[in-house]
Every structure is written in C-alpha cells, then in structure tokens.
Design a protein around this motif. Structure first.
Motif, PDB file in Angstrom:
ATOM      1  N   SER A  32       0.833  -1.211   0.000  1.00 25.81           N
ATOM      2  CA  SER A  32       0.000   0.000   0.000  1.00 25.81           C
ATOM      3  C   SER A  32       0.866   1.259   0.000  1.00 25.81           C
ATOM      4  O   SER A  32       0.526   2.257  -0.655  1.00 25.81           O
ATOM      5  CB  SER A  32      -0.950   0.009   1.193  1.00 25.81           C
ATOM      6  OG  SER A  32      -0.215  -0.009   2.403  1.00 25.81           O
ATOM      7  N   GLN A  36       1.822   4.251  -3.194  1.00 29.82           N
ATOM      8  CA  GLN A  36       1.720   5.701  -3.031  1.00 29.82           C
ATOM      9  C   GLN A  36       2.871   6.449  -3.688  1.00 29.82           C
ATOM     10  O   GLN A  36       2.712   7.587  -4.110  1.00 29.82           O
ATOM     11  CB  GLN A  36       1.669   6.073  -1.547  1.00 29.82           C
ATOM     12  CG  GLN A  36       0.385   5.663  -0.855  1.00 29.82           C
ATOM     13  CD  GLN A  36       0.431   6.016   0.612  1.00 29.82           C
ATOM     14  OE1 GLN A  36       0.873   7.094   0.995  1.00 29.82           O
ATOM     15  NE2 GLN A  36      -0.020   5.095   1.460  1.00 29.82           N
ATOM     16  N   TRP A  37       4.040   5.818  -3.792  1.00 29.16           N
ATOM     17  CA  TRP A  37       5.182   6.538  -4.364  1.00 29.16           C
ATOM     18  C   TRP A  37       5.711   5.935  -5.654  1.00 29.16           C
ATOM     19  O   TRP A  37       6.336   6.613  -6.452  1.00 29.16           O
ATOM     20  CB  TRP A  37       6.308   6.695  -3.344  1.00 29.16           C
ATOM     21  CG  TRP A  37       7.031   5.427  -2.972  1.00 29.16           C
ATOM     22  CD1 TRP A  37       6.705   4.580  -1.958  1.00 29.16           C
ATOM     23  CD2 TRP A  37       8.196   4.890  -3.601  1.00 29.16           C
ATOM     24  NE1 TRP A  37       7.595   3.540  -1.927  1.00 29.16           N
ATOM     25  CE2 TRP A  37       8.526   3.710  -2.921  1.00 29.16           C
ATOM     26  CE3 TRP A  37       9.003   5.290  -4.669  1.00 29.16           C
ATOM     27  CZ2 TRP A  37       9.613   2.916  -3.275  1.00 29.16           C
ATOM     28  CZ3 TRP A  37      10.088   4.505  -5.025  1.00 29.16           C
ATOM     29  CH2 TRP A  37      10.379   3.330  -4.330  1.00 29.16           C
ATOM     30  N   ASN A 132       8.525  11.362  -5.139  1.00 25.74           N
ATOM     31  CA  ASN A 132       7.273  10.874  -4.550  1.00 25.74           C
ATOM     32  C   ASN A 132       7.540  10.192  -3.209  1.00 25.74           C
ATOM     33  O   ASN A 132       6.772  10.354  -2.259  1.00 25.74           O
ATOM     34  CB  ASN A 132       6.584   9.867  -5.478  1.00 25.74           C
ATOM     35  CG  ASN A 132       6.111  10.463  -6.778  1.00 25.74           C
ATOM     36  OD1 ASN A 132       6.035  11.681  -6.941  1.00 25.74           O
ATOM     37  ND2 ASN A 132       5.813   9.608  -7.740  1.00 25.74           N
ATOM     38  N   VAL A 136       5.900  10.895   0.477  1.00 23.39           N
ATOM     39  CA  VAL A 136       5.217   9.870   1.266  1.00 23.39           C
ATOM     40  C   VAL A 136       5.851   9.777   2.652  1.00 23.39           C
ATOM     41  O   VAL A 136       5.152   9.724   3.662  1.00 23.39           O
ATOM     42  CB  VAL A 136       5.235   8.509   0.546  1.00 23.39           C
ATOM     43  CG1 VAL A 136       4.801   7.375   1.472  1.00 23.39           C
ATOM     44  CG2 VAL A 136       4.332   8.547  -0.680  1.00 23.39           C
TER      45      VAL A 136
END
Length: 142
Positions: A32, A36-37, A132, A136
């Motif tokens: 997960s 996100q990145w 990214n 995060v």
C-alpha cells in the motif's frame, strides 16, 4: 544475440532521507505504501514471489511490469526483476543507516546498448519516484 553483463548499463540513484531505516524499509516493502510513491502492485517481500507493477496503459503498452522478488534482507537490501517492453532488468535497493537518516542506493541494471530510450525513461522515472517517496515519507508513515 545474447548480451553479456559488460554490454549493459546500470542506472544508479543515491539519496539520503532524513527518516529512520525502518520507515524507508516499510515504504519499500509494504504494497500500500509502495503504491503511493511508485506504482500500483501486488508486491509481497518474499524471495520468489512473482508480482506486477501496474501503470497507466499507453500507446502499444498495457502498463504492466512483470517482476519477481530476488533478494529480501530486512532493513538492508531488496531486489526484484523488472521486465516490460523488452527490457529484462533488475532493481536493487541498498539501505544504510546514517546519522540523522537513511542512505538509499538504487541500482537499475540490465539496459542493453539498443535500449537508450528505456534507460532515459528510467532515469526520468526514478527521479520522479524518489521525489514521490520523499513526499510519502514526509507525509507521516509511522
């Protein structure tokens, strides 16, 4: 024609993050957080595990990157194959704890001489992904 390792290029990106080793490891190994990145995935940190990264489909590409986990050394090293669009390559992350943070070295190896475009795309992509990742990490992973 088979290419030997001497005929391939490796992209190396190194960055020190002001976050503890455990936090970086989680961002690299929890699906997960990875999504996100990096990219959507069905990753699990187990050697031999086959998984896919999923990107937006583009012209002549379904957006799938086929991978297999090659190395899992908790809090130290993570490696997986990265195969898409004729590129058969390997990604290796090496983490080192430093005062005030964690040094991350990412090596993406296996670019053949005729894959200059793929190498350039990876160089651009990984710089973006690392940006990214920083966001995060700064966003509050515990």
């Amino acid at each position: 024609m088979n290419q030997t390792s001497e005929n391939t290029r490796t992209l190396v990106i190194e960055r020190t993050f002001s976050h503890p080793l455990e936090k970086l490891w989680r961002a690299l190994t929890e699906g997960s957080l990875l999504a996100q990145w990096l990219l959507k995935n069905d990753f699990e940190p187990m050697v031999g595990r086959r998984f896919q990264f999923r990107s937006e489909p583009m012209l002549q590409w379904d957006g799938l990157i086929d991978c297999e986990v090659l190395v899992v050394e908790p809090l130290k090293r993570l490696s997986y194959s990265w195969n898409a669009l004729g590129l058969e390559s390997v990604v290796l992350f090496t983490l080192t704890s430093e005062e005030g943070g964690t040094h991350v070295r990412m090596e993406h190896s296996g670019f053949r001489p005729d894959q200059q475009q793929a190498y350039g795309g990876a160089k651009y992509g990984w710089q973006k992904f690392f940006g990214n990742l920083e966001q995060v990490l700064d966003g509050g992973i515990q």
